[in-house]
Scaffold this active site. Sequence first.
Site, PDB file in Angstrom:
ATOM      1  N   GLU A 343      96.744  35.664   2.068  1.00  0.00           N
ATOM      2  CA  GLU A 343      96.289  36.549   0.590  1.00  0.00           C
ATOM      3  C   GLU A 343      97.887  36.202  -0.017  1.00  0.00           C
ATOM      4  O   GLU A 343      98.128  37.206  -0.440  1.00  0.00           O
ATOM      5  CB  GLU A 343      96.516  38.139   0.690  1.00  0.00           C
ATOM      6  N   HIS A 368      90.550  38.340   2.901  1.00  0.00           N
ATOM      7  CA  HIS A 368      90.931  37.595   1.543  1.00  0.00           C
ATOM      8  C   HIS A 368      90.143  36.134   2.366  1.00  0.00           C
ATOM      9  O   HIS A 368      89.984  35.600   1.276  1.00  0.00           O
ATOM     10  CB  HIS A 368      92.366  38.009   0.998  1.00  0.00           C
TER      11      HIS A 368
HETATM   12 ZN   LIG Z   1      92.890  44.908   1.770  1.00  0.00          ZN
END
Ligand SMILES: [Zn+2]
Lengths: 495, 495
Positions: A343, A368
């Site tokens: 991320e 992510h």
């Molecule tokens: Zn999260």
Amino acid sequence: MVLSFFCSAKSIDDERDELLKREAMVRLGGQLVLKKEEEDVNGKLMALKRAEIMEAMKTQKFPPSMHFFQAKKLIEKSEVFHVLKKMPKGAALHLHDFGILDMDWLVKNVTYRPYCHMCITPRGTLRFKFALPISPAPKKEDCSKWILLENYRKELQNVTEFDNGLLKTFTLVTENPEVTYADQDDIWTKFETIFFTISGLVHYAPVFRDYIIRGLEEFYLDNVIYLELRAMLHPVYELNGKTHDKEWCVKTYKEVADQFAKDHPEFIGLKIIYSDHRSKDASFIKKSVRTAMALRNRFPKTVAGFDLVGREDTGHTLYDYKDALLIPSLEYVNLPYFLHAGETDWKGTSIDNNLLDALIMNSTRIGHGFALNKHPAIMEDLRKKDIPIEVCPISNQVLKLVSDLRNHPAVSLMAIGQPMVISSDDPGFFGAKGLTYDFYEGFMGLGGMDADLRTLKQLAFNSIKYSAMMPAEKEAAMKTWEKIWDKFIVDQARK
Amino acid sequence: MVLSFFCSAKSIDDERDELLKREAMVRLGGQLVLKKEEEDVNGKLMALKRAEIMEAMKTQKFPPSMHFFQAKKLIEKSEVFHVLKKMPKGAALHLHDFGILDMDWLVKNVTYRPYCHMCITPRGTLRFKFALPISPAPKKEDCSKWILLENYRKELQNVTEFDNGLLKTFTLVTENPEVTYADQDDIWTKFETIFFTISGLVHYAPVFRDYIIRGLEEFYLDNVIYLELRAMLHPVYELNGKTHDKEWCVKTYKEVADQFAKDHPEFIGLKIIYSDHRSKDASFIKKSVRTAMALRNRFPKTVAGFDLVGREDTGHTLYDYKDALLIPSLEYVNLPYFLHAGETDWKGTSIDNNLLDALIMNSTRIGHGFALNKHPAIMEDLRKKDIPIEVCPISNQVLKLVSDLRNHPAVSLMAIGQPMVISSDDPGFFGAKGLTYDFYEGFMGLGGMDADLRTLKQLAFNSIKYSAMMPAEKEAAMKTWEKIWDKFIVDQARK
Ligand SMILES: [Zn+2]
Ligand SMILES: [Zn+2]
């Protein structure tokens, strides 16, 4: 100096068709064969989609390329959005305990409950606490005097204004996000502050329980039948100051979800991914991993595994935690990981390597995986191992990883059918709700003009396939989802 | 439910190393083996790069993630930038005739020349024309009365202000680009207006010639030794109104470049890619293709091929032009294409399909190919055929395809070693200069922390490899470049 030897426009059309077909086949869901009725619904849906995209090309106002805070109202006018809302989306696999619910409920319901106190820290941050009139006494340096909200509101001239202010404090939403949040530091600071602020509200036992119910309801109404929650399992307190431990929390999650499933026949349930914060030192994380092992041992059906949450760019790397994360396998204990990784926009840094370590640590899914398309070897191995990424488009945009979602890395991953699910992370913080807004962004923004019902069906299918349910649970869930999917198709075909 | 069976932190480090190596090997330039001295220079360069990125992670001010107009001053402070400036970058293969030069020269030099007239159209756009005092008479509806700038400046109280105003008119640069240009329509309108405005200046024969010289000089000083220009070859006029045709233009390009090469021993030269505008109807483009064939026949060493320029989103698709583009191959004539394609965010539309048609039409290179990473089949075929994309990071950012260059699609393409070169499109319009700014964005923004001297060397190498030079020319150019590259390495190693 290449000379081309095609002889007619005809052969060009053949070449085009072949290339288009090749791309259609590898796209996410491209291999799915639709039934007759699904084809009809797909035709209608794609007509709506095409019209909306063509219109956006003219007006230059395309919701996925706008900031969600500014796009939300436009999205709600979209006919595609309304179809997606009705569509059985399966499961939401990437959510955080207290980010799943419209914050309005905290303001309008929770802060209006008896014994709700508020104080302000020296840095101007609000804190809340439920306590009997013998007012709770925070240490002076921590917070102002506790104010009973019931009394405070009575003295206010404009309660609505106050409540609106609270709501603003509880979410990231603002009219001009680009101005309000100059960089990722700004928005993450506010993000973490909200968690801190609402903590005293949501960890009050009656609210804790109601929050779960309301959360399930919000997703159920959004046609999601199963949830997996990253949960920190902080102590939950009673009015008399007594606190409950992690086991109590898990048990409560389980009881509430079981009851909810009973009351709502097509609802499957909920699992917990116990999560600690990546700001903590490795020695603490060792303890958390042991806690996760114990919780999973005690609640094998409810606790799915372990994760580390918080901002990757400023937190410890997974590599910092490797000794902790190795404990289960060294002791031959199965503790599935669902690690947030990638991320970040900082390619090639130690943070970016979280993706690599999530793969090596055998993470069951990747939270992510925003940076994944920059890592061909990791992409390849995740694909071979059938490990999906959990794509949360609105979260990534709001937290300033990418502005125009047409440039989201998952666009290229969707185009090659990389295993993925779509989720909404903390919709309550972003002014979103349930899963549909993220599905809209995924379908329109990540999928482009050519992602169709196949992609959507694959995403819903994936959400169950890649869930942490046991095989028997999964099979049952798949049947339930297929049933409501078929009903959705019949309903849409009739229109 | 995967259980992992690694036994120690040691084996994890092995797994990590292996993954990192796999990614290092496929990265652009990853296969290059550096000489000892190159390794030393690489070490120094990477130390600078790492320090700058680490600093940016703290300050949250990273030039590639900021708009170029706001990042430019920061870039100029970067030590990495100064190394890149000195680095022999090879060739610039994606440039447009009148976008290569700092616009300041047009203001300070060209508009100060004798007989320079200016007028204002009803829409407020400036036009220029050189003409003898018998003032040129535009049709009334076209423009205001022609004003002799020499006289006009004499009457002005503040000439500097006027000149600054002109400069602003000639470039896209503005302090708040996000505010000035709300969407792609806005910026493209201004972009096309600039071409229209400066047209009367740069097509005046003496300026036309000087522009080429100055342009070559600017790139030469930026350590670029060869250029390929997309040129429209509009009529060039003399003071007496006489005009010159396309052949004259090409001849002039050739003569000027030959002379420049004589005066600057390491400079190789220039080739022209004759280009027409994609706003035109297919019937016109048929004529342009024939013109390109004739020009290439007449100047085989100077005219490299044909391209279509202008905004893809609003122009005709390549498919619209297929009959025109097929003419050469149907007549067994070799006319290489260098087609702009995929300069769009609209995945899956007919515009997006330009990439597909550029491939099918056997384009020698692809202009931009911004959308390429969304097209796995096209990526694969381009790679097999060794057809590169011409990545222009600053252009893509300024023209609002992507804001944070860390999200530029070429990041993922660089990570897999997709054939590419870096170029600067219209640096004069963007307030850039030469090629170094784009190399900086490419190295820091697209390459991330782990792209090193290998990637840079590969990019420089590619720019000659993928040029339209004949084999013998290419071989000579490669030798020249190697010579100055080695000199650069020696210089840097000494520091
Ligand atoms: Zn999260
Ligand atoms: Zn161009």
